[in-house]
Design a protein around this motif. Structure first.
Motif, PDB file in Angstrom:
ATOM      1  N   ASN A  65       0.918  -1.212   0.000  1.00  0.00           N
ATOM      2  CA  ASN A  65      -0.130  -0.118  -0.076  1.00  0.00           C
ATOM      3  C   ASN A  65       0.870   1.226   0.185  1.00  0.00           C
ATOM      4  OD1 ASN A  65      -2.648  -1.103   0.341  1.00  0.00           O
ATOM      5  ND2 ASN A  65      -1.467  -2.208   2.115  1.00  0.00           N
ATOM      6  N   LEU A  66       0.426   2.166  -0.765  1.00  0.00           N
ATOM      7  CA  LEU A  66       1.222   3.619  -0.819  1.00  0.00           C
ATOM      8  C   LEU A  66       0.253   4.385  -0.247  1.00  0.00           C
ATOM      9  CD1 LEU A  66       3.214   5.354  -2.565  1.00  0.00           C
ATOM     10  CD2 LEU A  66       1.577   5.720  -4.211  1.00  0.00           C
ATOM     11  N   VAL A  67       1.177   5.430   0.686  1.00  0.00           N
ATOM     12  CA  VAL A  67       0.790   6.251   2.119  1.00  0.00           C
ATOM     13  C   VAL A  67       1.545   7.548   1.636  1.00  0.00           C
ATOM     14  CG1 VAL A  67       0.421   6.600   4.509  1.00  0.00           C
ATOM     15  CG2 VAL A  67       0.719   4.099   3.437  1.00  0.00           C
ATOM     16  N   ASN A  68       0.560   8.747   1.592  1.00  0.00           N
ATOM     17  CA  ASN A  68       1.031  10.057   1.654  1.00  0.00           C
ATOM     18  C   ASN A  68       1.692  10.332   0.309  1.00  0.00           C
ATOM     19  OD1 ASN A  68      -0.028  10.471   4.076  1.00  0.00           O
ATOM     20  ND2 ASN A  68       1.748   9.839   5.030  1.00  0.00           N
ATOM     21  N   TYR A  69       1.047   9.911  -0.844  1.00  0.00           N
ATOM     22  CA  TYR A  69       1.632  10.179  -2.140  1.00  0.00           C
ATOM     23  C   TYR A  69       0.822  11.078  -3.230  1.00  0.00           C
ATOM     24  CZ  TYR A  69       4.993   9.607  -6.270  1.00  0.00           C
ATOM     25  OH  TYR A  69       5.683   9.814  -7.070  1.00  0.00           O
ATOM     26  N   PHE A 127       5.461   6.164 -10.422  1.00  0.00           N
ATOM     27  CA  PHE A 127       6.751   5.516 -10.088  1.00  0.00           C
ATOM     28  C   PHE A 127       6.528   4.033 -10.271  1.00  0.00           C
ATOM     29  CE2 PHE A 127       5.280   5.789  -5.871  1.00  0.00           C
ATOM     30  CZ  PHE A 127       5.883   4.609  -5.254  1.00  0.00           C
ATOM     31  N   THR A 128       7.625   3.090 -10.356  1.00  0.00           N
ATOM     32  CA  THR A 128       7.559   1.761 -10.358  1.00  0.00           C
ATOM     33  C   THR A 128       8.244   1.148  -9.092  1.00  0.00           C
ATOM     34  OG1 THR A 128       7.652   1.481 -12.840  1.00  0.00           O
ATOM     35  CG2 THR A 128       8.312  -0.160 -11.590  1.00  0.00           C
ATOM     36  N   LEU A 129       7.398   0.085  -8.266  1.00  0.00           N
ATOM     37  CA  LEU A 129       8.049  -0.405  -7.355  1.00  0.00           C
ATOM     38  C   LEU A 129       8.774  -1.766  -7.930  1.00  0.00           C
ATOM     39  CD1 LEU A 129       8.564  -0.867  -4.413  1.00  0.00           C
ATOM     40  CD2 LEU A 129       6.425  -2.021  -4.229  1.00  0.00           C
ATOM     41  N   ASN A 130       9.966  -2.043  -7.737  1.00  0.00           N
ATOM     42  CA  ASN A 130      10.424  -3.549  -8.075  1.00  0.00           C
ATOM     43  C   ASN A 130      10.828  -4.363  -6.899  1.00  0.00           C
ATOM     44  OD1 ASN A 130      11.013  -2.427 -10.886  1.00  0.00           O
ATOM     45  ND2 ASN A 130      12.421  -1.041  -9.776  1.00  0.00           N
ATOM     46  N   LYS A 140       3.369  -0.620 -10.808  1.00  0.00           N
ATOM     47  CA  LYS A 140       3.562   0.805 -10.809  1.00  0.00           C
ATOM     48  C   LYS A 140       2.539   1.711 -10.112  1.00  0.00           C
ATOM     49  CE  LYS A 140       3.888   4.070 -14.876  1.00  0.00           C
ATOM     50  NZ  LYS A 140       3.856   4.473 -16.349  1.00  0.00           N
ATOM     51  N   PHE A 141       2.931   2.409  -9.303  1.00  0.00           N
ATOM     52  CA  PHE A 141       2.094   3.376  -8.237  1.00  0.00           C
ATOM     53  C   PHE A 141       1.797   4.514  -8.799  1.00  0.00           C
ATOM     54  CE2 PHE A 141       3.538   0.302  -5.088  1.00  0.00           C
ATOM     55  CZ  PHE A 141       2.489  -0.007  -4.294  1.00  0.00           C
ATOM     56  N   SER A 142       0.744   5.012  -8.391  1.00  0.00           N
ATOM     57  CA  SER A 142       0.390   6.558  -8.893  1.00  0.00           C
ATOM     58  C   SER A 142      -0.554   6.941  -7.844  1.00  0.00           C
ATOM     59  CB  SER A 142      -0.459   6.525 -10.365  1.00  0.00           C
ATOM     60  OG  SER A 142      -1.653   5.750 -10.293  1.00  0.00           O
ATOM     61  N   PRO A 143      -0.896   8.235  -7.951  1.00  0.00           N
ATOM     62  CA  PRO A 143      -2.042   8.754  -6.970  1.00  0.00           C
ATOM     63  C   PRO A 143      -3.126   7.878  -6.973  1.00  0.00           C
ATOM     64  CG  PRO A 143      -0.687  10.611  -7.626  1.00  0.00           C
ATOM     65  CD  PRO A 143      -0.056   9.402  -8.671  1.00  0.00           C
TER      66      PRO A 143
END
Length: 369
Positions: free
Chosen positions: A48-52, A57-60, A77-80
């Motif tokens: 999970n992505l927090v505060n972005y 961007f890409t998480l590998n 690939k994460f984004s808002p």
């Protein structure tokens, strides 16, 4: 005009500070740090992505041993607008592997320290259950092993035949073992030092370790108390044993001074205690074995203690072998042989004591009137 310029600089500074603060606070979290799977099983965990609110961007995801587990997908690939993903973990062979991560495609500061996952893959769940049963069985055997000697001393009203060097080394060893276990298990500051040194490790001390160490200390102290109450003849702690214990005391005293002067951490001192305990385990049986040889008898020395210790030692090594087979983790035995070697050493001495009792001195193992 100057005032307007100053305000613009202030707003620009505030915007820059806020941007840095937000990017610094941004991080990625995982739903679990430990995953246990059967061979060929597929498990899952979430990221999970927090505060972005910055660009994509890409998480590998990085697998320590890609022959043990396979990730689907290996990168996301994460984004808002896309802040959560579920990752499948396929167990392809038995063993242990870690998953870590890095990010690409952005200049933002993204914290990935929380992205680590320990995956263990076992071959057979029944073997896993069997190892737990064996573990508690040898825990009970070792815990009960103190009482046959205590009972014999009580029944005979004598401790003649029980070597005092063995007792003195044994009680010091168990005290140091308890200090190590209690310190690492129950003192948050020392536990924090451990996790700082091994940020992705597990606390090696469990509750049963604490209980066994404290119980062993109490039982040994009770046996020593019997030495003051019952007939003991001319038995006493030898100068050799006193010298050895004096060396250990000096070593630990110097270690304490170094801790007090902030040269060492308390965690280092606890490990020094454990090293002394290991040294004591290697030598503590020798005085009793020599005493039996000199007397040509094992009267006063409990064979029940030896049989239970032998049972516990065999089961302890058996558990290590089962775990190594089930997880293909033979390095834990042959790469770091301390625990297995000490168990084997104790079993060898137990066999020697049984030979003394049942073969060499069996005709002299009787009480004189």
């Amino acid at each position: 005009m100057y005032l307007l310029h100053t305000r613009r600089k202030g707003l620009l500074f505030a915007a820059t500070f806020f941007s840095i603060f937000v990017s610094t606070k941004c991080d990625i979290q995982v739903s679990t740090h430990d995953l246990s799977l059967k061979l060929q099983e597929v498990g899952h965990f979430k990221v999970n992505l927090v505060n972005y609110n910055k660009p994509d961007f890409t998480l590998n995801l990085i697998v320590q041993h890609d022959d043990i587990i396979k990730l689907v997908p290996p990168s996301v690939k994460f984004s808002p607008s896309n802040r959560a993903y579920e990752i499948a973990v396929e167990a392809t062979s038995a063993g242990h592997s870690e998953i870590t991560a890095n990010v690409t495609g952005t200049n933002a500061t993204i914290n990935v320290n929380d992205i680590y996952l320990r995956v263990t893959v076992y071959k057979n769940k029944a073997l896993d259950t069997l190892s737990v049963i064996i573990g508690w069985t040898y825990f009970v055997a070792w815990s009960v092993s103190f009482y046959p000697q205590i009972y014999i001393n009580y029944r005979r009203k004598s401790v003649i035949g029980l070597n005092f060097d063995f007792l003195s080394l044994n009680v010091v060893g168990f005290i140091l073992y308890s200090v190590f276990n209690v310190g690492l298990y129950a003192i948050p500051e020392i536990e924090a030092q451990y996790f700082k040194k091994y940020p992705r490790g597990l606390n090696p001390v469990q509750l049963n370790d604490v209980v066994f160490g404290v119980h062993a200390t109490v039982a040994t102290v009770l046996t020593i108390t019997q030495c003051f109450l019952y007939e003991r003849g001319d038995q006493r702690v030898s100068f050799t044993a006193k010298g050895i214990l004096g060396i250990f005391a000096a070593f630990l005293s110097i270690s304490l001074i170094l801790v007090a002067t902030n040269v060492l951490f308390w965690l280092d001192f606890l490990y020094f205690c454990s090293y002394v305990k290991l040294a004591i385990t290697l030598i503590k049986y020798i005085p009793q074995a020599y005493m039996n040889y000199r007397r040509k008898s094992t009267v006063g020395w409990s064979i029940g203690n030896i049989l239970l210790d032998f049972t516990g030692g065999i089961l302890s090594m058996l558990q290590m072998i089962i775990i190594s087979h089930n997880y293909d983790d033979w390095v834990s035995i042959f790469g770091d042989p301390t625990k297995f070697g000490l168990g084997l050493f104790s079993v060898i001495f137990d066999i020697f004591f049984m030979i003394q009792h049942y073969i060499l001195y069996r005709h002299s193992n009787y009480e004189e009137n």
